[in-house]
Design an enzyme around this catalytic site. Structure first.
Site, PDB file in Angstrom:
ATOM      1  N   TYR A  37       0.858  -1.190   0.000  1.00 25.48           N
ATOM      2  CA  TYR A  37       0.000   0.000   0.000  1.00 25.48           C
ATOM      3  C   TYR A  37       0.893   1.239   0.000  1.00 25.48           C
ATOM      4  O   TYR A  37       1.832   1.319  -0.789  1.00 25.48           O
ATOM      5  CB  TYR A  37      -0.960  -0.065   1.195  1.00 25.48           C
ATOM      6  CG  TYR A  37      -2.119   0.888   1.078  1.00 25.48           C
ATOM      7  CD1 TYR A  37      -2.939   0.896  -0.055  1.00 25.48           C
ATOM      8  CD2 TYR A  37      -2.387   1.805   2.086  1.00 25.48           C
ATOM      9  CE1 TYR A  37      -3.995   1.781  -0.174  1.00 25.48           C
ATOM     10  CE2 TYR A  37      -3.447   2.692   1.984  1.00 25.48           C
ATOM     11  CZ  TYR A  37      -4.240   2.678   0.849  1.00 25.48           C
ATOM     12  OH  TYR A  37      -5.285   3.563   0.739  1.00 25.48           O
ATOM     13  N   LYS A  92     -21.018 -19.960  -8.074  1.00 29.94           N
ATOM     14  CA  LYS A  92     -20.376 -19.898  -9.384  1.00 29.94           C
ATOM     15  C   LYS A  92     -18.894 -19.566  -9.217  1.00 29.94           C
ATOM     16  O   LYS A  92     -18.028 -20.129  -9.907  1.00 29.94           O
ATOM     17  CB  LYS A  92     -21.058 -18.820 -10.230  1.00 29.94           C
ATOM     18  CG  LYS A  92     -20.765 -18.907 -11.715  1.00 29.94           C
ATOM     19  CD  LYS A  92     -21.638 -19.952 -12.374  1.00 29.94           C
ATOM     20  CE  LYS A  92     -21.547 -19.885 -13.880  1.00 29.94           C
ATOM     21  NZ  LYS A  92     -22.529 -20.752 -14.549  1.00 29.94           N
ATOM     22  N   GLU A 134     -25.108 -14.067 -15.543  1.00 30.58           N
ATOM     23  CA  GLU A 134     -25.750 -15.239 -14.944  1.00 30.58           C
ATOM     24  C   GLU A 134     -27.189 -14.923 -14.549  1.00 30.58           C
ATOM     25  O   GLU A 134     -27.472 -13.859 -13.970  1.00 30.58           O
ATOM     26  CB  GLU A 134     -24.963 -15.666 -13.697  1.00 30.58           C
ATOM     27  CG  GLU A 134     -25.323 -17.025 -13.151  1.00 30.58           C
ATOM     28  CD  GLU A 134     -24.728 -18.150 -13.974  1.00 30.58           C
ATOM     29  OE1 GLU A 134     -25.180 -19.293 -13.805  1.00 30.58           O
ATOM     30  OE2 GLU A 134     -23.807 -17.890 -14.771  1.00 30.58           O
ATOM     31  N   ASP A 135     -28.083 -15.848 -14.867  1.00 29.25           N
ATOM     32  CA  ASP A 135     -29.458 -15.839 -14.349  1.00 29.25           C
ATOM     33  C   ASP A 135     -30.167 -14.510 -14.600  1.00 29.25           C
ATOM     34  O   ASP A 135     -30.733 -13.890 -13.694  1.00 29.25           O
ATOM     35  CB  ASP A 135     -29.469 -16.175 -12.856  1.00 29.25           C
ATOM     36  CG  ASP A 135     -29.039 -17.609 -12.590  1.00 29.25           C
ATOM     37  OD1 ASP A 135     -29.024 -18.403 -13.545  1.00 29.25           O
ATOM     38  OD2 ASP A 135     -28.717 -17.940 -11.438  1.00 29.25           O
ATOM     39  N   ALA A 195     -33.746 -18.624 -23.563  1.00 31.43           N
ATOM     40  CA  ALA A 195     -32.376 -18.207 -23.857  1.00 31.43           C
ATOM     41  C   ALA A 195     -31.483 -19.399 -24.168  1.00 31.43           C
ATOM     42  O   ALA A 195     -30.718 -19.385 -25.139  1.00 31.43           O
ATOM     43  CB  ALA A 195     -31.821 -17.428 -22.665  1.00 31.43           C
TER      44      ALA A 195
END
Length: 751
Positions: A37, A92, A134-135, A195
């Protein structure tokens, strides 16, 4: 408890959820923190400001995928919103990491408007190397993906569309081969027009299926020109409209070669299956209940019904995890700007090809010892097959480079080795040896040549160019296994029941006649004991190396090679060595299999042999003679032996590696102890060759490291023999046999 309750407990357990962020660099000192940092971080920031591509050099961007959803179409749950979808998106991320070592941030958006969704995701491009959508509900998902692909210069992939398309496409290629049909000649009926169905239909066209031979149905029936004229279809349906009479699913299925189900459970009857063309292919992929049950479809007709579902409890599960981790891996590693059609086709073809290969034993065990062999019930590989990473990611990277969307290039042979290193250090280490073996293959005689694992290993050795295997065993049994397993392999067999072995019997007699073996007994041994026959073949120069032990205990398996081949000139003892691979280092442990209570001279000899072995793996040896004493802190007969061995090695001008001891195990492997308390040690770095003081300690030590330390293991490798001999462990897998054959070949090359 129910599955649902178990899942709640699993997710609730501390820490909640399934993912965390961990650091990849040291943060143990003040200097580390100043590099990570402020103030040190300013330097890479300024470099990236000058050249944005340096973000891939200085940050995790190149291995980071955003899994993005608004939770509007979660599988089996529907529109539950972004917050409720978070466990799915974390899951996922787990799959990305587990199967392809890709890091993930899951991003759940409380956004329904496609314009706002696209703006939000597009603005996050500096963060990610790729985006997995996704979804997201249809038809918005089509617009969102298309616009993001156009606006972003990183791969964008909607897995719900393309994942199913790619995996089922691989299954289709193999299913057509099994039933003897070609893609351009088949009729395909789709049950479902969402889809996944529309993306799958488009992808099948890329595989050669003619557009006019695809008929698609939604809940209201076939997509026809009549329905289009009435304005009853969405824009994304228009390419699948057919000028045919109105009808329902049963009309679409009648006479079809392939049925693709991506709709709802139980909508296909046995009568519909019976109306299909000869040897039909049925992919009933609705979850959790398929359009028709597996047994129901198979029992509907007498000819071949090739069946796949979305379920794990039936053969041929179309599982998207076979696709997205490996596709993204290949795309990220060449910094592709997109995932295009060529990359998707390459992934499907790689999966189809892999299903035709012999399946590793570890995969068979992971799936309950099912029969996994190419055919109607094994069309696509299993997700736990680590070869999927190597084959699919390599194919995707190659397609990206060839199609012009790759910003970086990889050399494909070395890229495969890089992928092996991501799976585990042991694969990376074995690749060093296997590459050496392939440069000059040698003849390896396999004493247990009619064992199925041995035969499969022999086929792999020959296919990969690692060795020239010679199988000792019953020729009919060997040829039968080759045929049953569909191995592309013409084995070279030494069959004791039919081959002329008199010269081997005479050689054994001359070797052992002053050890109580008569000529008759020698003839019997080469006929009845394959270990003696294989040993004599090596001794006579008719083979360069030998493997045994798969079906024998270690001691009895070693007896014949020791009696016939013996130890090398200047060596009095053989020893067993294990390579233990950890994420950040490898260590060689000896002796773990042969010498029960070695003297100082034996320990020194074992150290020399093990150091030589380490160099075959391109590892420069640093040897520690282990004890429970540190440099004389305890003085007794037991601690003196490793101390004297270390002293003798240091005095030997032929020894060109650092060695020290006696020392405790943590002293040997912890740099701070060596540099601090024992700065006088001749080891400038932690040891990578550990010589245990006796067999008991060696066997206990390596097994603890393997089991509790999570080390991957190669071995045992036998060192000190006059010619290469290796004794397998009972129950070793095909890959273990192939690996030891590679070690034996490299031994023979050095001979």
């Amino acid at each position: 408890m129910s599955l649902e309750d178990d899942a709640r407990a699993y997710h609730r357990e501390e820490p909640p959820g399934k993912i965390e962020i961990s650091t990849t660099k040291s943060t143990s000192t003040q200097r580390d923190l100043s590099l990570a940092y402020s103030p040190g971080v300013a330097a890479p920031c300024l470099d990236i400001a000058d050249d944005a591509d340096r973000a891939y050099e200085y940050t995790a961007k190149g291995n980071l995928v955003g899994v993005v959803s608004n939770g509007s179409a979660v599988l089996g749950l529907g529109d539950i919103g972004g917050q409720a979808s978070k466990p799915v998106m974390e899951g996922k991320g787990v799959l990305f990491k587990r199967f392809a070592d890709i890091d993930v941030f899951d991003v759940e958006l409380d956004v329904d408007d496609p314009d706002e969704f696209v703006r939000t995701v597009s603005a996050m491009e500096p963060t990610f190397g790729g985006v997995n959508l996704e979804d997201i509900s249809a038809p918005e998902c089509f617009e969102i993906e298309q616009r993001l692909r156009e606006e972003m210069s990183i791969p964008v992939f909607h897995d719900d569309q393309h994942g199913t398309a790619i995996i089922s496409g691989a299954a289709l290629l193999n299913a057509l081969d099994i039933v003897g049909k070609e893609p351009e000649s088949i009729r395909v009926a789709f049950a479902g027009a969402g889809a996944a169905a529309t993306a799958t239909a488009r992808f099948y066209r890329s595989l050669g299926v003619r557009a006019e031979n695809i008929v698609m149905c939604d809940i209201d029936g076939i997509l026809t020109t009549e329905r289009e004229a009435k304005g009853a279809l969405d824009d994304h349906h228009r390419e699948f409209v057919r000028d045919v009479p109105p009808g329902g699913l049963e009309d679409a299925i009648d006479g079809a070669d392939v049925l693709v189900g991506l709709s709802a459970g139980g909508i296909v009857s046995p009568e519909m299956v019976r109306s299909m063309a000869d040897d039909p292919i049925i992919f009933a992929m609705a979850n959790p209940d398929p359009e028709i049950g597996y047994e129901e479809a198979k029992n509907a007709r007498d000819d071949t019904v090739v069946m796949a579902t979305g379920r794990s409890d039936y053969p041929n599960q179309v599982n998207n995890v076979l696709g997205f981790p490996f596709i993204f891996r290949g795309a990220l590693d060449v910094r592709a700007t997109e995932i295009n059609e060529a990359m998707k086709v390459a992934a499907a073809e790689a999966l189809a090809d892999l299903a035709r290969e012999d399946v590793p034993d570890a995969v068979v065990k992971a799936y309950g010892d099912q029969t996994l062999q190419f055919g109607p019930e094994y069309l696509i590989p299993k997700p736990l097959d680590t070869r999927v990473l190597f084959e699919v990611s390599s194919a995707v990277a190659k397609a990206a480079m060839e199609s012009g969307v790759a910003r970086d290039r990889v050399e494909l042979d070395s890229y495969r080795e890089y992928l092996e290193g991501r799976v585990g250090k042991s694969l990376e280490m074995m690749r060093v040896v296997l590459n050496k073996a392939q440069s000059d293959p040698k003849r390896v005689v396999l004493a247990e040549g009619d064992d199925e694992k041995t035969i499969r290993a022999a086929a792999r050795m020959e296919t990969d160019g690692i060795a020239e295997p010679l199988l000792v065993g019953d020729s009919e049994r060997i040829e039968s296994v080759v045929a049953e397993r569909g191995l592309d392999f013409e084995p070279r067999i030494v069959d004791p029941s039919v081959d002329v072995l008199e010269s081997y019997a005479e050689r054994l007699y001359r070797r052992r006649r002053r050890k109580g073996v008569t000529r008759r007994e020698a003839a019997s041994l080469v006929r009845t004991d394959p270990n003696y026959l294989a040993s004599v073949m090596v001794d006579a120069g008719d083979a360069d190396a030998m493997l045994t032990g798969l079906t024998h205990h270690y001691g009895p398996a070693l007896r014949a090679p020791l009696q016939v081949i013996g130890t090398r000139e200047g060596a009095n003892y053989a020893a067993g060595v294990y390579l233990l691979a950890f994420p950040d280092r490898v260590v060689f442990c000896a002796d773990a299999t042969v010498n029960q209570d070695p003297t100082a001279d034996v320990l020194a000899e074992i150290a020399r042999h093990t150091a030589d072995l380490a160099r075959r793996f391109n590892v420069e040896p640093r040897v520690a003679m282990l004890s429970y004493s540190n440099f004389g802190s305890v003085d007794n007969e037991g601690t003196r032996k490793p101390r004297e061995a270390a002293r003798a090695l240091r005095r030997d001008p032929a020894v060109d590696f650092p060695v020290d001891g006696e020392m405790q195990a943590d002293t040997a492997v912890v740099e701070e102890i060596l540099d601090g308390t024992y700065e006088f040690s001749t080891l400038a770095e932690p040891a990578n060759v550990l010589i245990f003081p006796n067999l008991e300690a060696g066997n206990i030590g390596y097994k603890l490291l393997q089991r509790l330390g999570g080390a991957e293991t190669i071995g045992p490798m036998l060192v000190g023999m006059d010619k290469p001999v290796h004794v397998l462990q009972r129950g070793d897998e095909v890959k273990d046999i192939v690996n030891l054959a590679g070690v034996a070949v490299v031994d023979a090359q050095e001979e």
